[in-house]
Design a protein around this motif. Structure first.
Motif, mmCIF file in Angstrom:
data_model
loop_
_atom_site.group_PDB
_atom_site.id
_atom_site.type_symbol
_atom_site.label_atom_id
_atom_site.label_comp_id
_atom_site.label_asym_id
_atom_site.label_seq_id
_atom_site.Cartn_x
_atom_site.Cartn_y
_atom_site.Cartn_z
ATOM 1 N N GLN A 153 33.257 14.004 10.663
ATOM 2 C CA GLN A 153 33.449 12.587 10.978
ATOM 3 C C GLN A 153 33.525 12.284 12.475
ATOM 4 O O GLN A 153 33.644 11.129 12.863
ATOM 5 N N LEU A 154 33.476 13.302 13.304
ATOM 6 C CA LEU A 154 33.599 13.088 14.745
ATOM 7 C C LEU A 154 32.321 12.536 15.345
ATOM 8 O O LEU A 154 31.224 12.885 14.922
ATOM 9 N N SER A 155 32.463 11.705 16.354
ATOM 10 C CA SER A 155 31.286 11.230 17.079
ATOM 11 C C SER A 155 30.732 12.328 17.971
ATOM 12 O O SER A 155 29.543 12.360 18.271
ATOM 13 N N THR A 156 31.579 13.269 18.399
ATOM 14 C CA THR A 156 31.146 14.436 19.162
ATOM 15 C C THR A 156 30.811 15.540 18.174
ATOM 16 O O THR A 156 31.631 15.893 17.330
ATOM 17 N N ASP A 157 29.602 16.080 18.250
ATOM 18 C CA ASP A 157 29.164 17.095 17.301
ATOM 19 C C ASP A 157 29.749 18.450 17.673
ATOM 20 O O ASP A 157 29.309 19.103 18.611
ATOM 21 N N LEU A 158 30.759 18.859 16.934
ATOM 22 C CA LEU A 158 31.557 20.041 17.243
ATOM 23 C C LEU A 158 31.461 21.062 16.111
ATOM 24 O O LEU A 158 31.535 20.693 14.944
ATOM 25 N N ILE A 159 31.304 22.335 16.460
ATOM 26 C CA ILE A 159 31.405 23.421 15.488
ATOM 27 C C ILE A 159 32.816 23.984 15.635
ATOM 28 O O ILE A 159 33.148 24.605 16.647
ATOM 29 N N PRO A 160 33.688 23.758 14.639
ATOM 30 C CA PRO A 160 35.074 24.205 14.747
ATOM 31 C C PRO A 160 35.177 25.716 14.546
ATOM 32 O O PRO A 160 34.343 26.311 13.864
ATOM 33 N N PHE A 161 36.205 26.331 15.140
ATOM 34 C CA PHE A 161 36.442 27.749 14.848
ATOM 35 C C PHE A 161 37.930 28.082 14.744
ATOM 36 O O PHE A 161 38.284 29.172 14.301
ATOM 37 N N ALA A 162 38.803 27.153 15.143
ATOM 38 C CA ALA A 162 40.237 27.429 15.098
ATOM 39 C C ALA A 162 41.016 26.118 15.172
ATOM 40 O O ALA A 162 40.452 25.071 15.490
ATOM 41 N N SER A 163 42.328 26.206 14.903
ATOM 42 C CA SER A 163 43.175 25.014 15.002
ATOM 43 C C SER A 163 44.534 25.383 15.574
ATOM 44 O O SER A 163 44.940 26.538 15.559
ATOM 45 N N ASP A 164 45.225 24.344 16.057
ATOM 46 C CA ASP A 164 46.579 24.541 16.566
ATOM 47 C C ASP A 164 47.581 24.275 15.450
ATOM 48 O O ASP A 164 47.198 24.025 14.301
ATOM 49 N N CYS A 165 48.865 24.294 15.764
ATOM 50 C CA CYS A 165 49.905 24.129 14.745
ATOM 51 C C CYS A 165 49.937 22.732 14.139
ATOM 52 O O CYS A 165 50.505 22.535 13.068
ATOM 53 N N MET A 166 49.319 21.764 14.796
ATOM 54 C CA MET A 166 49.328 20.379 14.313
ATOM 55 C C MET A 166 48.001 19.978 13.663
ATOM 56 O O MET A 166 47.823 18.832 13.282
ATOM 57 N N GLY A 167 47.064 20.897 13.582
ATOM 58 C CA GLY A 167 45.790 20.610 12.927
ATOM 59 C C GLY A 167 44.692 20.126 13.850
ATOM 60 O O GLY A 167 43.602 19.795 13.390
ATOM 61 N N SER A 168 44.953 20.058 15.144
ATOM 62 C CA SER A 168 43.871 19.744 16.078
ATOM 63 C C SER A 168 42.959 20.962 16.159
ATOM 64 O O SER A 168 43.356 22.077 15.829
ATOM 65 N N PHE B 96 39.806 23.514 17.780
ATOM 66 C CA PHE B 96 39.054 24.133 18.865
ATOM 67 C C PHE B 96 37.639 24.389 18.362
ATOM 68 O O PHE B 96 37.454 24.781 17.204
ATOM 69 N N GLY B 97 36.653 24.168 19.236
ATOM 70 C CA GLY B 97 35.286 24.390 18.791
ATOM 71 C C GLY B 97 34.307 24.435 19.944
ATOM 72 O O GLY B 97 34.682 24.363 21.124
ATOM 73 N N PHE B 98 33.043 24.562 19.568
ATOM 74 C CA PHE B 98 31.927 24.555 20.516
ATOM 75 C C PHE B 98 31.108 23.303 20.278
ATOM 76 O O PHE B 98 30.976 22.856 19.137
ATOM 77 N N LEU B 99 30.532 22.729 21.324
ATOM 78 C CA LEU B 99 29.611 21.613 21.150
ATOM 79 C C LEU B 99 28.304 22.136 20.562
ATOM 80 O O LEU B 99 27.743 23.120 21.051
ATOM 81 N N THR B 100 27.841 21.474 19.533
ATOM 82 C CA THR B 100 26.587 21.874 18.899
ATOM 83 C C THR B 100 25.444 21.876 19.911
ATOM 84 O O THR B 100 24.598 22.771 19.891
ATOM 85 N N SER B 101 25.443 20.913 20.798
ATOM 86 C CA SER B 101 24.366 20.816 21.792
ATOM 87 C C SER B 101 24.323 22.033 22.722
ATOM 88 O O SER B 101 23.274 22.338 23.287
ATOM 89 N N ASN B 102 25.454 22.745 22.862
ATOM 90 C CA ASN B 102 25.491 23.952 23.693
ATOM 91 C C ASN B 102 25.054 25.201 22.935
ATOM 92 O O ASN B 102 24.992 26.283 23.514
ATOM 93 N N LEU B 103 24.789 25.046 21.646
ATOM 94 C CA LEU B 103 24.478 26.206 20.800
ATOM 95 C C LEU B 103 23.030 26.205 20.310
ATOM 96 O O LEU B 103 22.717 26.770 19.272
ATOM 97 N N LYS B 104 22.156 25.592 21.056
ATOM 98 C CA LYS B 104 20.756 25.499 20.630
ATOM 99 C C LYS B 104 19.929 26.720 21.012
ATOM 100 O O LYS B 104 18.827 26.905 20.522
ATOM 101 N N GLN B 105 20.462 27.561 21.911
ATOM 102 C CA GLN B 105 19.766 28.788 22.268
ATOM 103 C C GLN B 105 20.783 29.911 22.417
ATOM 104 O O GLN B 105 21.979 29.665 22.559
ATOM 105 N N LYS B 106 20.302 31.140 22.381
ATOM 106 C CA LYS B 106 21.184 32.302 22.452
ATOM 107 C C LYS B 106 21.898 32.366 23.798
ATOM 108 O O LYS B 106 21.275 32.227 24.842
ATOM 109 N N ASN B 107 23.230 32.554 23.748
ATOM 110 C CA ASN B 107 24.058 32.654 24.949
ATOM 111 C C ASN B 107 25.123 33.721 24.750
ATOM 112 O O ASN B 107 25.601 33.919 23.637
ATOM 113 N N GLU B 108 25.489 34.362 25.834
ATOM 114 C CA GLU B 108 26.606 35.309 25.775
ATOM 115 C C GLU B 108 27.895 34.560 25.461
ATOM 116 O O GLU B 108 28.757 35.056 24.754
ATOM 117 N N ASN B 109 28.030 33.344 26.021
ATOM 118 C CA ASN B 109 29.240 32.559 25.792
ATOM 119 C C ASN B 109 28.907 31.073 25.865
ATOM 120 O O ASN B 109 27.819 30.696 26.256
#
Length: 149
Positions: free
Chosen positions: A89-104, A106-119
């Motif tokens: 439901q986010l306007s920012t396209d995010l690939i989640p991978f973790a959360s904090d104690c309150m449910g917020s 952490f993730g990567f922007l999908t736009s940054n994951l279009k090609q192979k990267n070390e990080n």
């Protein structure tokens, strides 16, 4: 990787870690047409669904300006959330991978994951404020910050 090993030894409280498989990672990448950063893939394949509740205590006890990390998500949870929950439901396209104690999240922007990267840069979605902000230049750097606590 030594940085990840230190993090796990210091903070993980999950005694039955479920590690990600190559097949699961391939499914995630195919599902969203992304290429996950190598440092994250190494971490999730080596350790899996890490649980780190003691990080919050350290942050609170030392009055630090840092978002705690509590749960690293399984690949199944990532796919489910991305299709059906917060990150769908986010306007920012995010690939989640973790959360904090309150449910917020952490993730990567999908736009940054279009090609192979070390990080790739790590972003934080604050569900109370409905904001997304860059918090680290890479997954490895992000983990390293917790090691320094």
């Amino acid at each position: 990787m030594e940085i990840f090993e230190e993090f796990i030894n210091k903070y993980n409280r999950n005694e039955s870690l479920v590690k990600a498989t190559d097949l699961e990672l391939n499914d995630l990448e195919s599902e969203f047409n992304i290429v996950l950063p190598n440092d994250y893939k190494l971490f999730i394949k080596s350790y899996g669904d890490v649980w780190t509740p003691s990080i919050l205590d350290i942050i609170v006890d030392n009055d630090l300006e840092l978002n705690d990390i509590q749960d690293f998500w399984s690949i199944e949870k990532i796919i489910y959330d991305k299709k059906n929950e917060w990150t769908s439901q986010l306007s920012t396209d995010l690939i989640p991978f973790a959360s904090d104690c309150m449910g917020s999240i952490f993730g990567f922007l999908t736009s940054n994951l279009k090609q192979k990267n070390e990080n790739s840069s790590v972003y934080f979605f604050d569900h109370d404020l409905n904001t997304v902000e860059k918090i680290s230049n890479s997954f490895t750097d992000w983990i390293y910050r917790f090691n320094k606590l």
